[in-house]
Design a protein around this motif. Sequence first.
Motif, short mmCIF file in Angstrom:
data_model
loop_
_atom_site.label_atom_id
_atom_site.label_comp_id
_atom_site.label_asym_id
_atom_site.label_seq_id
_atom_site.Cartn_x
_atom_site.Cartn_y
_atom_site.Cartn_z
N UNK A 102 12.59 10.94 11.20
CA UNK A 102 12.97 11.87 12.27
C UNK A 102 14.34 12.48 11.97
N UNK A 103 15.27 11.67 11.48
CA UNK A 103 16.60 12.15 11.14
C UNK A 103 16.52 13.21 10.04
N UNK A 104 15.68 12.99 9.05
CA UNK A 104 15.53 13.97 7.95
C UNK A 104 14.92 15.27 8.45
N UNK A 105 13.90 15.16 9.29
CA UNK A 105 13.26 16.36 9.85
C UNK A 105 14.26 17.17 10.66
N UNK A 106 15.04 16.50 11.48
CA UNK A 106 16.04 17.19 12.31
C UNK A 106 17.13 17.83 11.46
N UNK A 107 17.64 17.11 10.48
CA UNK A 107 18.76 17.62 9.66
C UNK A 107 18.33 18.77 8.76
N UNK A 108 17.09 18.73 8.28
CA UNK A 108 16.58 19.79 7.40
C UNK A 108 15.94 20.93 8.19
N UNK A 109 15.74 20.75 9.49
CA UNK A 109 15.06 21.73 10.34
C UNK A 109 13.67 22.05 9.78
N UNK A 130 0.86 -1.20 0.00
CA UNK A 130 0.00 0.00 0.00
C UNK A 130 0.89 1.24 0.00
N UNK A 131 0.57 2.22 -0.82
CA UNK A 131 1.36 3.45 -0.91
C UNK A 131 0.45 4.63 -0.58
N UNK A 132 0.94 5.49 0.30
CA UNK A 132 0.20 6.68 0.70
C UNK A 132 1.12 7.88 0.56
N UNK A 133 0.60 8.97 0.00
CA UNK A 133 1.35 10.21 -0.11
C UNK A 133 0.86 11.16 0.98
N UNK A 134 1.80 11.75 1.68
CA UNK A 134 1.48 12.64 2.79
C UNK A 134 2.39 13.85 2.73
N UNK A 135 1.85 15.02 3.00
CA UNK A 135 2.65 16.24 3.03
C UNK A 135 2.90 16.64 4.48
N UNK A 136 4.18 16.73 4.85
CA UNK A 136 4.54 17.21 6.18
C UNK A 136 4.09 16.29 7.30
N UNK A 137 4.08 16.84 8.51
CA UNK A 137 3.66 16.09 9.67
C UNK A 137 4.84 15.55 10.47
N UNK A 138 4.52 14.74 11.45
CA UNK A 138 5.55 14.20 12.34
C UNK A 138 6.20 12.95 11.72
N UNK A 139 7.23 12.47 12.41
CA UNK A 139 7.93 11.27 11.96
C UNK A 139 7.15 10.00 12.28
N UNK A 140 6.16 10.09 13.16
CA UNK A 140 5.33 8.95 13.56
C UNK A 140 6.16 7.75 14.02
#
Length: 112
Positions: A91-98, A75-85
């Motif tokens: 989480x690493x990408x969110x932290x590194x890209x701020x 199953x493939x889902x596209x999502x824009x933004x949000x938390x790392x869940x």
Amino acid sequence: RLARQLAVAEGWRVDGRCCADVALAAARGLELVLLKPRRLMNLNGLSVASAAEVYNLRPADIYLVHDDLDKALGEVVIKLGGSARGHNGVRSCICALHSNEMTRLRVGIGRP
């Protein structure tokens, strides 16, 4: 598979600037940078952030493809933004890209 479908001209090459394998492609008038980090999943955000700097990309330009235990296999889902869940690679990408503004392609792997 995506690289094969896009007929990547030069194939994959190692880019030491971002510690990743990189392939450049074009599709529908867009220039694409495909990235396969060579770091551990928990540190792959460092590769993504380095590639964003090298290739002049904003977080909104990035499509992050990752596995998702909570989705059925395939199953493939596209999502824009949000938390790392709870996904350490995201989480690493969110932290590194701020930023959490990248689009996510969540690919279901199901639970064992």
